[in-house]
Design a protein around this motif. Structure first.
Motif, mmCIF file in Angstrom:
data_model
loop_
_atom_site.group_PDB
_atom_site.id
_atom_site.type_symbol
_atom_site.label_atom_id
_atom_site.label_comp_id
_atom_site.label_asym_id
_atom_site.label_seq_id
_atom_site.Cartn_x
_atom_site.Cartn_y
_atom_site.Cartn_z
ATOM 1 N N GLY A 4 0.828 -1.211 0.000
ATOM 2 C CA GLY A 4 0.000 0.000 0.000
ATOM 3 C C GLY A 4 0.855 1.251 0.000
ATOM 4 O O GLY A 4 0.602 2.200 -0.755
ATOM 5 N N ALA A 5 1.905 1.242 0.834
ATOM 6 C CA ALA A 5 2.776 2.411 0.927
ATOM 7 C C ALA A 5 3.467 2.675 -0.409
ATOM 8 O O ALA A 5 3.544 3.819 -0.881
ATOM 9 C CB ALA A 5 3.806 2.207 2.030
ATOM 10 N N TRP A 6 3.950 1.591 -1.056
ATOM 11 C CA TRP A 6 4.642 1.782 -2.339
ATOM 12 C C TRP A 6 3.702 2.342 -3.394
ATOM 13 O O TRP A 6 4.100 3.190 -4.196
ATOM 14 C CB TRP A 6 5.253 0.464 -2.811
ATOM 15 N N ILE A 7 2.467 1.845 -3.385
ATOM 16 C CA ILE A 7 1.511 2.366 -4.376
ATOM 17 C C ILE A 7 1.281 3.854 -4.136
ATOM 18 O O ILE A 7 1.281 4.655 -5.064
ATOM 19 C CB ILE A 7 0.192 1.566 -4.315
ATOM 20 N N ARG A 8 1.139 4.226 -2.850
ATOM 21 C CA ARG A 8 0.918 5.647 -2.560
ATOM 22 C C ARG A 8 2.128 6.483 -2.985
ATOM 23 O O ARG A 8 1.981 7.564 -3.567
ATOM 24 C CB ARG A 8 0.610 5.841 -1.073
#
Ligand code: CUA
Length: 152
Positions: A4-8
């Motif tokens: 999730g963090a990488w996508i953000r």
């Protein structure tokens, strides 16, 4: 867990790139050189071709178009006088090989190819001499391929 963090982070980076493109385009006046139209290099000297007799043409008060022909190893014309405060649309083509066209202290910077007319628009508000150069290597005397625009 970290997906999730990488996508953000990716979305934020894309947004930053998009903002940079928009800012350069609208705020700083960076333009993408356009292909105005195709042209057969063999027709450059035909009667009625603007490249047979290149130079500055007045369209309206303060509005000009400038036809430039690039060839090994010179620009025609290579000295142009323009009244200060003018908006100039450049139409540049090559009669032989690939050249470049860059005017110092302006946003005009484009490739010049045989077979196509490249176009960009700029304003000359400040009087002075603006050198322009071929900045694509085009052979032995590439470095002698330059000219100037005198804004007065
Ligand atoms: Cu023309 Cu380098």
């Amino acid at each position: 867990r970290f997906e999730g963090a990488w996508i953000r982070i990716s979305v934020v980076i894309l947004a930053v790139f998009l903002l940079a493109v928009l800012a350069s385009g609208f705020a700083m006046g960076v333009q993408v050189p356009g292909v105005y139209q195709r042209i057969d290099p063999r027709t450059l000297y035909d009667p009625g071709s603007p490249f047979a007799n290149p130079g500055l043409r007045e369209l309206a008060p303060g509005k000009y178009e400038l036809y430039l022909r690039a060839q090994i190893w010179q620009f025609a014309p290579n000295e142009i006088h323009i009244p200060a405060g003018s908006e100039v649309t450049f139409y540049v083509t090559s009669q032989d090989v690939q050249h470049g066209f860059k005017i110092m202290e302006t946003n005009v910077n484009m490739m010049v190819l045989p077979g196509q007319i490249s176009t960009l628009k700029t304003r000359f508000d400040t009087p002075g001499t603006y050198e322009f150069v071929c900045h694509e290597y085009c052979g032995q005397l590439h470095h002698t391929m330059f000219g100037r625009i005198i804004v007065e």
